[in-house]
Design an enzyme around this catalytic site. Structure first.
Site, PDB file in Angstrom:
ATOM      1  N   HIS A  22       0.815  -1.211   0.000  1.00 22.58           N
ATOM      2  CA  HIS A  22       0.000   0.000   0.000  1.00 22.58           C
ATOM      3  C   HIS A  22       0.850   1.262   0.000  1.00 22.58           C
ATOM      4  O   HIS A  22       1.949   1.297   0.571  1.00 22.58           O
ATOM      5  CB  HIS A  22      -0.886   0.032   1.262  1.00 22.58           C
ATOM      6  CG  HIS A  22      -1.762  -1.161   1.405  1.00 22.58           C
ATOM      7  ND1 HIS A  22      -2.365  -1.509   2.593  1.00 22.58           N
ATOM      8  CD2 HIS A  22      -2.146  -2.109   0.514  1.00 22.58           C
ATOM      9  CE1 HIS A  22      -3.062  -2.607   2.432  1.00 22.58           C
ATOM     10  NE2 HIS A  22      -2.946  -2.999   1.168  1.00 22.58           N
TER      11      HIS A  22
ATOM     12  N   TYR B  10       2.876   1.473  13.949  1.00 24.12           N
ATOM     13  CA  TYR B  10       3.645   2.367  13.093  1.00 24.12           C
ATOM     14  C   TYR B  10       3.078   3.779  13.109  1.00 24.12           C
ATOM     15  O   TYR B  10       1.870   3.976  13.230  1.00 24.12           O
ATOM     16  CB  TYR B  10       3.766   1.838  11.666  1.00 24.12           C
ATOM     17  CG  TYR B  10       2.507   1.458  10.963  1.00 24.12           C
ATOM     18  CD1 TYR B  10       1.803   0.316  11.324  1.00 24.12           C
ATOM     19  CD2 TYR B  10       2.042   2.199   9.894  1.00 24.12           C
ATOM     20  CE1 TYR B  10       0.652  -0.061  10.662  1.00 24.12           C
ATOM     21  CE2 TYR B  10       0.898   1.819   9.215  1.00 24.12           C
ATOM     22  CZ  TYR B  10       0.212   0.696   9.601  1.00 24.12           C
ATOM     23  OH  TYR B  10      -0.923   0.331   8.931  1.00 24.12           O
TER      24      TYR B  10
ATOM     25  N   LYS C 204       6.629   6.255   7.029  1.00 22.84           N
ATOM     26  CA  LYS C 204       6.199   5.363   8.116  1.00 22.84           C
ATOM     27  C   LYS C 204       7.396   4.921   8.932  1.00 22.84           C
ATOM     28  O   LYS C 204       8.451   4.606   8.386  1.00 22.84           O
ATOM     29  CB  LYS C 204       5.484   4.123   7.543  1.00 22.84           C
ATOM     30  CG  LYS C 204       4.183   4.459   6.837  1.00 22.84           C
ATOM     31  CD  LYS C 204       3.648   3.322   6.018  1.00 22.84           C
ATOM     32  CE  LYS C 204       2.479   3.762   5.162  1.00 22.84           C
ATOM     33  NZ  LYS C 204       2.090   2.741   4.169  1.00 22.84           N
TER      34      LYS C 204
ATOM     35  N   ASP D 272      -6.719  -6.290  -1.300  1.00 22.55           N
ATOM     36  CA  ASP D 272      -5.345  -6.487  -1.766  1.00 22.55           C
ATOM     37  C   ASP D 272      -5.293  -7.429  -2.962  1.00 22.55           C
ATOM     38  O   ASP D 272      -4.479  -7.249  -3.869  1.00 22.55           O
ATOM     39  CB  ASP D 272      -4.462  -7.005  -0.622  1.00 22.55           C
ATOM     40  CG  ASP D 272      -4.187  -5.915   0.420  1.00 22.55           C
ATOM     41  OD1 ASP D 272      -3.624  -6.244   1.489  1.00 22.55           O
ATOM     42  OD2 ASP D 272      -4.542  -4.749   0.164  1.00 22.55           O
TER      43      ASP D 272
END
Ligand SMILES: Cc1cn([C@H]2C[C@H](O)[C@@H](COP(=O)(O)OP(=O)(O)O[C@H]3O[C@H](C)C(=O)[C@H](O)[C@H]3O)O2)c(=O)[nH]c1=O
Length: 182
Positions: A62, A132, A72, A168
């Protein structure tokens, strides 16, 4: 704190100082001053995320397009993952190249992924929990998904028959993807 380089010069592995004693351990999982000394410039996080995955789950790949591209800073709270990033920066010399690193609750590695990379991971143990920080808010309209098993990227996830979300599974091929303008 130690810092390791990766195949991408802007992607870093940060290993925090762990303070163990007879009770267990303590460590600073984020310190803005230490982090900015690693990245070399101010970084402002806007959102913290947490997810839990069964063994053999693959989440990703992603990323979000500008102006919502996300940096991130990821680490594992429980278990072990193969964390994978793919360079999706328009015009990059390493466009389409991938890098994988094992992050776990024993190596305590933290991976800094600046904006410009698609991100995913495979859960290598049961009940993996990750945490995260992201430098931009979630914007589903700007989110893009590249298929985890794209033949041109050819990632070795280290697992067979992964558990994948329908979202996905419907990701696009890398050659047809929108790349991030950095
Ligand atoms: C990412 C995100 C999702 N959501 C909602 C949207 C869905 O209703 C639900 C699950 O979302 P998704 O299936 O996209 O979750 P993941 O597959 O874990 O996605 C993440 O996995 C890979 C590894 C990443 O690096 C991204 O940060 C992120 O896309 O949470 C939110 O409300 N906020 C968010 O920031």
């Amino acid at each position: 704190m130690k810092v390791l380089s990766t195949k991408f010069n802007d992607v870093k592995i940060i290993i925090p100082d762990i303070y163990s004693d007879s009770r267990g351990f303590f460590y600073e999982s984020y310190n803005s001053s230490d982090f900015e000394s690693v990245v070399g410039k101010p970084v402002y996080f806007k959102q913290d995320n947490q997810s839990k995955s069964k063994k053999n789950v693959i989440r990703g790949l992603h990323y979000q397009l500008q102006p919502d591209a996300q940096g991130k800073l990821i680490h594992v709270l429980k278990g072990k993952i193969l964390d994978v990033i793919v360079d999706v920066k328009a015009g990059s010399e390493t466009l389409g190249q991938w890098y994988g690193i094992v992050l776990s609750d024993t190596n305590n590695y933290q991976l800094w992924i600046p904006a410009g990379y698609a991100h995913g991971f495979a859960a290598l143990t049961d009940e993996v929990e990750i945490f995260y920080k992201a430098t931009n808010y979630y914007n589903p309209e700007k989110e893009r998904i590249i298929k985890w098993n794209d033949p041109d990227i050819n990632i070795d996830w280290g697992i067979d028959n992964p558990i994948i979300s329908s979202k996905d599974e419907n990701g696009c091929l890398f050659k047809n993807a929108d790349y991030i303008e950095i």
